[in-house]
Design a protein around this motif. Structure first.
Motif, PDB file in Angstrom:
ATOM      1  N   ASP A  22       0.835  -1.190   0.000  1.00 14.04           N
ATOM      2  CA  ASP A  22       0.000   0.000   0.000  1.00 14.04           C
ATOM      3  C   ASP A  22       0.878   1.251   0.000  1.00 14.04           C
ATOM      4  N   GLY A  23       0.806   2.033  -1.071  1.00 20.30           N
ATOM      5  CA  GLY A  23       1.605   3.244  -1.191  1.00 20.30           C
ATOM      6  C   GLY A  23       1.338   4.236  -0.086  1.00 20.30           C
ATOM      7  N   ILE A  29       4.952   6.184   6.577  1.00 15.63           N
ATOM      8  CA  ILE A  29       6.203   5.806   7.241  1.00 15.63           C
ATOM      9  C   ILE A  29       7.311   6.789   6.874  1.00 15.63           C
ATOM     10  N   ARG A  30       7.392   7.128   5.605  1.00 15.08           N
ATOM     11  CA  ARG A  30       8.423   8.085   5.171  1.00 15.08           C
ATOM     12  C   ARG A  30       8.212   9.442   5.836  1.00 15.08           C
ATOM     13  N   ARG A  31       6.966   9.886   5.910  1.00 15.53           N
ATOM     14  CA  ARG A  31       6.654  11.169   6.543  1.00 15.53           C
ATOM     15  C   ARG A  31       7.015  11.130   8.027  1.00 15.53           C
ATOM     16  N   ALA A  32       6.694  10.040   8.703  1.00 11.96           N
ATOM     17  CA  ALA A  32       7.046   9.908  10.124  1.00 11.96           C
ATOM     18  C   ALA A  32       8.560   9.938  10.320  1.00 11.96           C
ATOM     19  N   ASN A  33       9.298   9.275   9.431  1.00 15.37           N
ATOM     20  CA  ASN A  33      10.755   9.275   9.537  1.00 15.37           C
ATOM     21  C   ASN A  33      11.352  10.640   9.221  1.00 15.37           C
ATOM     22  N   ASP A  69       7.912   9.950  -3.277  1.00 20.50           N
ATOM     23  CA  ASP A  69       7.967   8.703  -4.050  1.00 20.50           C
ATOM     24  C   ASP A  69       9.311   8.015  -3.852  1.00 20.50           C
ATOM     25  N   ASP A  70       9.493   6.878  -4.509  1.00 20.63           N
ATOM     26  CA  ASP A  70      10.714   6.081  -4.344  1.00 20.63           C
ATOM     27  C   ASP A  70      11.966   6.853  -4.739  1.00 20.63           C
ATOM     28  N   VAL A  71      11.889   7.597  -5.831  1.00 19.84           N
ATOM     29  CA  VAL A  71      13.049   8.351  -6.309  1.00 19.84           C
ATOM     30  C   VAL A  71      13.419   9.438  -5.294  1.00 19.84           C
ATOM     31  N   GLU A  72      12.428  10.136  -4.786  1.00 23.48           N
ATOM     32  CA  GLU A  72      12.676  11.196  -3.811  1.00 23.48           C
ATOM     33  C   GLU A  72      13.206  10.619  -2.496  1.00 23.48           C
ATOM     34  N   ALA A  73      12.658   9.500  -2.056  1.00 19.90           N
ATOM     35  CA  ALA A  73      13.145   8.854  -0.825  1.00 19.90           C
ATOM     36  C   ALA A  73      14.603   8.428  -0.996  1.00 19.90           C
ATOM     37  N   ARG A  74      14.949   7.891  -2.148  1.00 20.73           N
ATOM     38  CA  ARG A  74      16.329   7.492  -2.425  1.00 20.73           C
ATOM     39  C   ARG A  74      17.251   8.714  -2.429  1.00 20.73           C
ATOM     40  N   ARG A  75      16.787   9.804  -2.996  1.00 19.67           N
ATOM     41  CA  ARG A  75      17.577  11.043  -3.026  1.00 19.67           C
ATOM     42  C   ARG A  75      17.851  11.535  -1.612  1.00 19.67           C
ATOM     43  N   PHE A  76      16.839  11.507  -0.744  1.00 16.91           N
ATOM     44  CA  PHE A  76      17.016  11.922   0.647  1.00 16.91           C
ATOM     45  C   PHE A  76      18.043  11.036   1.351  1.00 16.91           C
ATOM     46  N   THR A  77      17.877   9.725   1.235  1.00 14.51           N
ATOM     47  CA  THR A  77      18.778   8.825   1.963  1.00 14.51           C
ATOM     48  C   THR A  77      20.210   8.941   1.457  1.00 14.51           C
ATOM     49  N   GLU A  78      20.381   9.071   0.156  1.00 11.74           N
ATOM     50  CA  GLU A  78      21.736   9.201  -0.388  1.00 11.74           C
ATOM     51  C   GLU A  78      22.381  10.511   0.049  1.00 11.74           C
ATOM     52  N   ARG A  79      21.648  11.612  -0.076  1.00  9.80           N
ATOM     53  CA  ARG A  79      22.219  12.911   0.260  1.00  9.80           C
ATOM     54  C   ARG A  79      22.507  13.043   1.753  1.00  9.80           C
ATOM     55  N   LEU A  80      21.695  12.403   2.575  1.00  9.92           N
ATOM     56  CA  LEU A  80      21.878  12.477   4.027  1.00  9.92           C
ATOM     57  C   LEU A  80      22.821  11.398   4.556  1.00  9.92           C
ATOM     58  N   GLY A  85      16.912   2.473   2.215  1.00  9.05           N
ATOM     59  CA  GLY A  85      15.646   2.036   2.786  1.00  9.05           C
ATOM     60  C   GLY A  85      15.340   2.602   4.160  1.00  9.05           C
ATOM     61  N   TRP A  86      16.187   3.472   4.691  1.00  3.70           N
ATOM     62  CA  TRP A  86      15.994   3.990   6.054  1.00  3.70           C
ATOM     63  C   TRP A  86      14.651   4.699   6.191  1.00  3.70           C
ATOM     64  N   LEU A  87      14.251   5.473   5.226  1.00  3.94           N
ATOM     65  CA  LEU A  87      12.973   6.195   5.315  1.00  3.94           C
ATOM     66  C   LEU A  87      11.765   5.258   5.274  1.00  3.94           C
ATOM     67  N   ASP A  88      11.951   4.046   4.763  1.00  2.00           N
ATOM     68  CA  ASP A  88      10.833   3.108   4.620  1.00  2.00           C
ATOM     69  C   ASP A  88      10.629   2.199   5.830  1.00  2.00           C
ATOM     70  N   ALA A  89      11.558   2.226   6.767  1.00  2.00           N
ATOM     71  CA  ALA A  89      11.473   1.319   7.919  1.00  2.00           C
ATOM     72  C   ALA A  89      10.712   1.967   9.070  1.00  2.00           C
ATOM     73  N   PRO A  90       9.657   1.312   9.536  1.00  2.00           N
ATOM     74  CA  PRO A  90       8.878   1.883  10.648  1.00  2.00           C
ATOM     75  C   PRO A  90       9.659   1.930  11.944  1.00  2.00           C
TER      76      PRO A  90
END
Length: 90
Positions: A22-23, A29-33, A69-80, A85-90
């Motif tokens: 479920d997207g 989860i990403r917003r909470a992280n 989205d997935d691309v934006e989440a990947r951009r955040f994790t890489e830049r930080l 997958g850190w943003l996707d883990a509850p």
């Protein structure tokens, strides 16, 4: 047997993204992280600077007005420098 146990403990020590279908769940989860990353005073602004986002754009991501989205989440994790997958883990 000993080799199997050491491999299992190594695997459990790593953080993995959950295979959620479920997207909306992933978005929540990403917003909470993101909120975890911005709990200190002024860190929303600093995170926006690091990510090259305006304050309003950062706020839209934090409050669900703009999708993460997935691309934006990947951009955040890489830049930080976060684990994949850190943003996707509850």
């Amino acid at each position: 047997m000993k080799n199997f146990q050491s491999k299992a403990s190594q695997k459990s020590a790593q953080q993995h993204a959950l295979p959620l279908s479920d997207g909306a769940d992933v978005e929540s989860i990403r917003r909470a992280n993101l909120h975890v990353l911005t709990t200190r005073n002024g860190s929303k602004v600093r995170l926006g600077v690091v990510m090259a986002l305006s304050g309003s754009n950062m706020a839209h991501r934090l409050h669900g007005k703009k999708r993460m989205d997935d691309v934006e989440a990947r951009r955040f994790t890489e830049r930080l420098g976060l684990p994949a997958g850190w943003l996707d883990a509850p």
